[in-house]
Design a protein around this motif. Structure first.
Motif, PDB file in Angstrom:
ATOM      1  N   PHE A   1      23.146  37.741  30.837  1.00 39.45           N
ATOM      2  CA  PHE A   1      23.146  36.974  32.078  1.00 39.45           C
ATOM      3  C   PHE A   1      23.820  35.631  31.850  1.00 39.45           C
ATOM      4  O   PHE A   1      23.595  34.973  30.834  1.00 39.45           O
ATOM      5  CB  PHE A   1      21.716  36.742  32.574  1.00 39.45           C
ATOM      6  N   VAL A   2      24.653  35.237  32.805  1.00 39.43           N
ATOM      7  CA  VAL A   2      25.237  33.899  32.817  1.00 39.43           C
ATOM      8  C   VAL A   2      24.825  33.269  34.148  1.00 39.43           C
ATOM      9  O   VAL A   2      25.117  33.810  35.219  1.00 39.43           O
ATOM     10  CB  VAL A   2      26.773  33.933  32.703  1.00 39.43           C
ATOM     11  N   VAL A   3      24.133  32.134  34.072  1.00 44.03           N
ATOM     12  CA  VAL A   3      23.671  31.431  35.268  1.00 44.03           C
ATOM     13  C   VAL A   3      24.339  30.053  35.286  1.00 44.03           C
ATOM     14  O   VAL A   3      24.101  29.230  34.402  1.00 44.03           O
ATOM     15  CB  VAL A   3      22.141  31.287  35.282  1.00 44.03           C
ATOM     16  N   TYR A   4      25.169  29.828  36.294  1.00 43.43           N
ATOM     17  CA  TYR A   4      25.930  28.591  36.384  1.00 43.43           C
ATOM     18  C   TYR A   4      25.092  27.498  37.061  1.00 43.43           C
ATOM     19  O   TYR A   4      24.596  27.692  38.177  1.00 43.43           O
ATOM     20  CB  TYR A   4      27.225  28.827  37.164  1.00 43.43           C
ATOM     21  N   PRO A   5      24.929  26.352  36.409  1.00 43.91           N
ATOM     22  CA  PRO A   5      24.119  25.268  36.982  1.00 43.91           C
ATOM     23  C   PRO A   5      24.708  24.752  38.294  1.00 43.91           C
ATOM     24  O   PRO A   5      25.928  24.721  38.476  1.00 43.91           O
ATOM     25  CB  PRO A   5      24.169  24.176  35.900  1.00 43.91           C
ATOM     26  N   ASP A   6      23.809  24.366  39.205  1.00 44.88           N
ATOM     27  CA  ASP A   6      24.225  23.729  40.466  1.00 44.88           C
ATOM     28  C   ASP A   6      25.273  24.541  41.218  1.00 44.88           C
ATOM     29  O   ASP A   6      26.174  23.984  41.857  1.00 44.88           O
ATOM     30  CB  ASP A   6      24.769  22.317  40.194  1.00 44.88           C
ATOM     31  N   THR A   7      25.151  25.853  41.143  1.00 47.03           N
ATOM     32  CA  THR A   7      26.151  26.746  41.739  1.00 47.03           C
ATOM     33  C   THR A   7      25.475  27.651  42.767  1.00 47.03           C
ATOM     34  O   THR A   7      24.435  28.238  42.483  1.00 47.03           O
ATOM     35  CB  THR A   7      26.827  27.586  40.637  1.00 47.03           C
ATOM     36  N   PRO A   8      26.054  27.788  43.971  1.00 46.38           N
ATOM     37  CA  PRO A   8      25.422  28.556  45.039  1.00 46.38           C
ATOM     38  C   PRO A   8      25.744  30.044  44.974  1.00 46.38           C
ATOM     39  O   PRO A   8      26.516  30.511  44.129  1.00 46.38           O
ATOM     40  CB  PRO A   8      26.030  27.940  46.292  1.00 46.38           C
ATOM     41  N   HIS A   9      25.157  30.738  45.908  1.00 42.94           N
ATOM     42  CA  HIS A   9      25.495  32.140  46.130  1.00 42.94           C
ATOM     43  C   HIS A   9      26.977  32.245  46.522  1.00 42.94           C
ATOM     44  O   HIS A   9      27.557  31.325  47.069  1.00 42.94           O
ATOM     45  CB  HIS A   9      24.623  32.687  47.261  1.00 42.94           C
ATOM     46  N   ALA A  10      27.583  33.385  46.207  1.00 40.73           N
ATOM     47  CA  ALA A  10      28.968  33.679  46.617  1.00 40.73           C
ATOM     48  C   ALA A  10      29.966  32.671  46.067  1.00 40.73           C
ATOM     49  O   ALA A  10      30.955  32.332  46.715  1.00 40.73           O
ATOM     50  CB  ALA A  10      29.073  33.775  48.137  1.00 40.73           C
ATOM     51  N   PHE A  11      29.745  32.229  44.833  1.00 39.11           N
ATOM     52  CA  PHE A  11      30.643  31.223  44.248  1.00 39.11           C
ATOM     53  C   PHE A  11      32.021  31.789  43.911  1.00 39.11           C
ATOM     54  O   PHE A  11      32.962  31.037  43.672  1.00 39.11           O
ATOM     55  CB  PHE A  11      30.012  30.591  43.008  1.00 39.11           C
TER      56      PHE A  11
ATOM     57  N   ALA B   1      35.755  26.423  39.316  1.00 38.61           N
ATOM     58  CA  ALA B   1      35.520  26.414  37.866  1.00 38.61           C
ATOM     59  C   ALA B   1      34.610  27.569  37.456  1.00 38.61           C
ATOM     60  O   ALA B   1      34.889  28.299  36.492  1.00 38.61           O
ATOM     61  CB  ALA B   1      34.928  25.078  37.433  1.00 38.61           C
ATOM     62  N   ALA B   2      33.524  27.753  38.183  1.00 35.31           N
ATOM     63  CA  ALA B   2      32.609  28.851  37.872  1.00 35.31           C
ATOM     64  C   ALA B   2      33.283  30.196  38.107  1.00 35.31           C
ATOM     65  O   ALA B   2      33.124  31.138  37.319  1.00 35.31           O
ATOM     66  CB  ALA B   2      31.339  28.736  38.717  1.00 35.31           C
ATOM     67  N   ALA B   3      34.053  30.304  39.191  1.00 26.52           N
ATOM     68  CA  ALA B   3      34.735  31.556  39.508  1.00 26.52           C
ATOM     69  C   ALA B   3      35.732  31.936  38.424  1.00 26.52           C
ATOM     70  O   ALA B   3      35.804  33.100  38.000  1.00 26.52           O
ATOM     71  CB  ALA B   3      35.435  31.441  40.859  1.00 26.52           C
ATOM     72  N   GLU B   4      36.505  30.961  37.964  1.00 26.66           N
ATOM     73  CA  GLU B   4      37.506  31.237  36.929  1.00 26.66           C
ATOM     74  C   GLU B   4      36.841  31.649  35.618  1.00 26.66           C
ATOM     75  O   GLU B   4      37.269  32.601  34.954  1.00 26.66           O
ATOM     76  CB  GLU B   4      38.381  30.010  36.708  1.00 26.66           C
ATOM     77  N   ASP B   5      35.794  30.941  35.253  1.00 24.58           N
ATOM     78  CA  ASP B   5      35.081  31.278  34.022  1.00 24.58           C
ATOM     79  C   ASP B   5      34.477  32.678  34.122  1.00 24.58           C
ATOM     80  O   ASP B   5      34.581  33.495  33.191  1.00 24.58           O
ATOM     81  CB  ASP B   5      33.987  30.254  33.750  1.00 24.58           C
ATOM     82  N   ALA B   6      33.848  32.957  35.262  1.00 19.36           N
ATOM     83  CA  ALA B   6      33.190  34.252  35.444  1.00 19.36           C
ATOM     84  C   ALA B   6      34.192  35.406  35.457  1.00 19.36           C
ATOM     85  O   ALA B   6      33.921  36.485  34.916  1.00 19.36           O
ATOM     86  CB  ALA B   6      32.383  34.237  36.739  1.00 19.36           C
ATOM     87  N   TRP B   7      35.361  35.190  36.076  1.00 20.38           N
ATOM     88  CA  TRP B   7      36.386  36.241  36.107  1.00 20.38           C
ATOM     89  C   TRP B   7      36.852  36.569  34.690  1.00 20.38           C
ATOM     90  O   TRP B   7      37.009  37.741  34.330  1.00 20.38           O
ATOM     91  CB  TRP B   7      37.550  35.813  36.977  1.00 20.38           C
ATOM     92  N   GLY B   8      37.059  35.547  33.890  1.00 22.94           N
ATOM     93  CA  GLY B   8      37.436  35.775  32.491  1.00 22.94           C
ATOM     94  C   GLY B   8      36.369  36.543  31.739  1.00 22.94           C
ATOM     95  O   GLY B   8      36.668  37.447  30.945  1.00 22.94           O
ATOM     96  N   ARG B   9      35.121  36.198  31.984  1.00 24.45           N
ATOM     97  CA  ARG B   9      34.012  36.916  31.340  1.00 24.45           C
ATOM     98  C   ARG B   9      33.952  38.373  31.806  1.00 24.45           C
ATOM     99  O   ARG B   9      33.661  39.278  31.018  1.00 24.45           O
ATOM    100  CB  ARG B   9      32.692  36.220  31.650  1.00 24.45           C
ATOM    101  N   CYS B  10      34.219  38.591  33.089  1.00 22.51           N
ATOM    102  CA  CYS B  10      34.226  39.946  33.641  1.00 22.51           C
ATOM    103  C   CYS B  10      35.252  40.815  32.921  1.00 22.51           C
ATOM    104  O   CYS B  10      34.942  41.923  32.453  1.00 22.51           O
ATOM    105  CB  CYS B  10      34.519  39.876  35.137  1.00 22.51           C
TER     106      CYS B  10
END
Length: 287
Positions: free
Chosen positions: A247-257, A268-277
């Motif tokens: 699990f990766v939980v991004y601080p101060d980040t809403p639903h549908a980020f 920033a969260a979207a780019e990081d998460a896409w790379g992780r995906c």
């Protein structure tokens, strides 16, 4: 009610500003998500075979959107499970992004039997009239049919991944519990402590059936998915012998980020998460 989806939408609707209701699967944006923000990402189809397709599920012709590299032989397959708003332009764009990475990506319209999710502007009505009628049994069967279709249309389903967003994030967990064919999955902010149809189980209740590695991508400020429910799921997975999920939980980040067409988007969260995906799929045999 899906408070997380409602809260992540902009107040009001402006149907003239950068958005239009889809007329075919994968084209246009859903009425409920208009106006579309200027930051929406558009991925071209250069070098791809991309567009609407039809998938037989018994005697039902299920619409879907498919994208794959042109001329590539037996690419790995990724199923893309949509949000409650159906297979609109953003979901089609995600398919094209995956195809640019070498995948056959296919997003079936899992609501098609019950109505056109993209045409609704009233979210509670969309949930009651369409979303709540798509049972887990129906969804799993439709995804099984999608896998069979992909295998018959050039995809290598021995390298099968699944990913999805919100309702589709839960569907990602759900299908991974259902199908032993899934090699790896990435669930984006999918609820784990609630079901959408009476009698269906929560993801936490299905934890013992989830054997493939799943990456869960969540926002700590998601009002509809408390972080403690993720902790409960993680504990349930480990107690059932699946220590491969993360699990990766991004601080101060809403639903549908990751939804770049909505105000909830967090680049920033979207780019990081896409790379992780993408790394998750490659690490776990979907490449």
């Amino acid at each position: 009610m899906l408070k997380d989806e409602i809260d992540s939408l902009a107040p009001g609707r402006d149907f003239s500003r950068r958005g239009f209701v889809q007329t075919a699967v994968g084209s246009g944006f859903a009425a409920a998500v208009l106006p579309v923000t200027a930051q929406a990402i558009a991925t071209d189809a250069k070098g791809l075979e991309a567009g609407p397709v039809t998938i037989p599920v018994g005697d039902f012709a299920m619409p879907a959107y498919r994208a794959m590299p042109a001329g590539k032989t037996r690419p790995p397959v990724v199923l893309v499970a949509c949000e409650i708003f159906g297979v609109h332009e953003h979901i089609a764009d995600v398919c094209r992004r995956l195809a640019k990475q070498g995948y056959l990506a296919v997003a079936p319209d899992l609501f098609a039997r019950h109505g056109n999710a993209s045409a609704y502007t009233d979210i509670p009505k969309l949930i009651s009239e369409v979303v709540s009628k798509a049972t887990d049994g129906q969804v799993n069967g439709d995804l099984d049919a999608t896998v069979a279709w992909a295998a018959a249309h050039g995809g290598d389903t021995s390298r099968l991944g699944v990913t999805g967003f919100c309702w589709g994030g839960r569907t990602t967990w759900l299908y991974t519990a259902h199908s032993a064919a899934v090699k790896a999955a990435v669930a984006w902010y999918g609820p784990v402590a609630r079901a959408y149809h009476p009698g269906d189980k929560t993801v936490i209740e299905l934890a013992a059936s989830i054997h493939a590695p799943v990456l869960g991508l969540y926002g700590a400020a998601d009002g509809g998915i408390p972080v403690d429910t993720l902790t409960q799921l993680e504990a349930a997975l480990k107690s059932s012998g699946n220590a491969a999920c993360e699990f990766v939980v991004y601080p101060d980040t809403p639903h549908a980020f990751f939804a770049d067409y909505r105000p909830s988007y967090r680049p920033a969260a979207a780019e990081d998460a896409w790379g992780r995906c993408l790394s998750w799929f490659k690490k776990n045999g979907v490449a």
